[in-house]
Write a protein that holds these residues in place. Structure first.
Motif, PDB file in Angstrom:
ATOM      1  N   LEU A   1      -5.481  -4.951  -3.162  1.00  0.00           N
ATOM      2  CA  LEU A   1      -4.581  -5.928  -3.674  1.00  0.00           C
ATOM      3  C   LEU A   1      -3.380  -6.240  -2.471  1.00  0.00           C
ATOM      4  O   LEU A   1      -3.213  -5.382  -1.672  1.00  0.00           O
ATOM      5  CB  LEU A   1      -3.775  -5.409  -4.794  1.00  0.00           C
TER       6      LEU A   1
ATOM      7  N   GLU B   1       0.063  -9.517  -5.302  1.00  0.00           N
ATOM      8  CA  GLU B   1      -0.897  -8.807  -6.477  1.00  0.00           C
ATOM      9  C   GLU B   1      -0.362  -7.684  -6.835  1.00  0.00           C
ATOM     10  O   GLU B   1      -0.216  -7.347  -8.052  1.00  0.00           O
ATOM     11  CB  GLU B   1      -2.240  -8.796  -5.891  1.00  0.00           C
TER      12      GLU B   1
ATOM     13  N   ALA C   1      -6.447  -5.182 -12.569  1.00  0.00           N
ATOM     14  CA  ALA C   1      -5.808  -5.934 -11.576  1.00  0.00           C
ATOM     15  C   ALA C   1      -6.801  -6.506 -10.523  1.00  0.00           C
ATOM     16  O   ALA C   1      -6.289  -7.445  -9.767  1.00  0.00           O
ATOM     17  CB  ALA C   1      -4.361  -5.057 -11.253  1.00  0.00           C
ATOM     18  N   VAL C   2      -7.412  -5.257  -9.883  1.00  0.00           N
ATOM     19  CA  VAL C   2      -8.320  -5.774  -8.928  1.00  0.00           C
ATOM     20  C   VAL C   2      -9.594  -6.795  -9.347  1.00  0.00           C
ATOM     21  O   VAL C   2      -9.697  -7.672  -8.433  1.00  0.00           O
ATOM     22  CB  VAL C   2      -9.124  -4.386  -8.400  1.00  0.00           C
TER      23      VAL C   2
ATOM     24  N   ALA D   1      -7.735 -10.169  -9.598  1.00  0.00           N
ATOM     25  CA  ALA D   1      -7.308 -10.676  -8.135  1.00  0.00           C
ATOM     26  C   ALA D   1      -8.704 -11.274  -7.284  1.00  0.00           C
ATOM     27  O   ALA D   1      -8.752 -12.282  -6.778  1.00  0.00           O
ATOM     28  CB  ALA D   1      -6.829  -9.429  -7.136  1.00  0.00           C
TER      29      ALA D   1
END
Length: 242
Positions: free
Chosen positions: A135, A139, A172-173, A176
């Motif tokens: 990230l 992010e 989140a990864v 992104a």
């Protein structure tokens, strides 16, 4: 295909066609070529999010060696839900010895024929700490609820993010990844609609593909300008000489 010139890029095309034919990937899959694996110092030859799984693929052609394969795989299994290696036929036996059981091993013949030599057994031992390195600062701030301009060090963001659940980090990864590569993937899928994956289409699958397109368009525009200028200048010279 010229089997004497079967490079990594050709294997990538054939392997994407293989996955597509088996519906592992489809037009909604997000794909990146040469995806940087954070601070590991490694890149994934192909990274894919197919709507449910985050997949990392390492490719070795007949022109490559396996000297770095063990370290590369260690980086992959820290980041991806599924890990696959696609190996030229000359590397397969050694690759089977190097790769842990949670990695799927594919043999690639030099005419593009692909077969699964060993399926994955179990799932990779993913590291949330390594995944967080995928990230960017922005992010990480978004994940932790910081404002975009908040003055905070990356080391602190990483330390706090490590307390989050694995699912939150993975989400989140993946988000992104989709945000970064959705546009280039859409261009790729438009190019290969109803057709096989080609080297030209493979060129779309880069974080900087859109920038390259803009740069190429500017160069073409400049070339057209000078071509027009030369024609106009030649016409003026002809009038002067007449």
């Amino acid at each position: 295909m010229n089997t004497d010139k079967y490079y990594e890029s050709h294997i990538k095309c054939d392997f994407l066609n293989y996955l597509r034919a088996r519906r592992t990937i489809g037009a909604r899959s997000v794909i990146a070529s040469e995806y940087v694996l954070g601070a590991t110092g490694r890149r994934a030859d192909l990274a894919i999010y197919n709507g449910s799984r985050f997949i990392g693929i390492e490719v070795k052609s007949q022109y490559d060696t396996l000297l770095r394969l063990r370290d590369q795989i260690n980086a992959y299994i820290s980041c991806f839900d599924d890990v696959m290696i696609a190996l030229d036929e000359r590397h397969v036996e050694e690759g089977l010895e190097i790769a842990p059981v949670e990695v799927a091993v594919f043999e690639v013949g030099r005419r593009g024929d692909i077969r699964l030599r060993r399926p994955a057994a179990g799932e990779p031992q993913v590291s949330a700490k390594v995944r967080l390195q995928l990230l960017t600062m922005q992010e990480l701030k978004k994940l932790l609820g910081y404002g975009v301009s908040a003055p905070v060090k990356r080391s602190l963001l990483l330390e706090r993010a490590e307390t989050l659940s694995k699912n939150a980090v993975r989400g989140a990864v993946v988000d992104a990844f989709k945000e970064t590569f959705s546009d280039t993937s859409a261009d790729f899928w438009r190019q290969v609609k109803g057709k096989r994956v080609t080297l030209d289409a493979l060129g779309c699958l880069s974080r900087y593909a859109s920038e390259r397109v803009i740069s190429r368009e500017k160069e073409n525009e400049k070339a057209r300008f000078w071509e027009s200028w030369q024609k106009d200048a030649a016409a003026v010279l002809r009038e002067v000489s007449a």
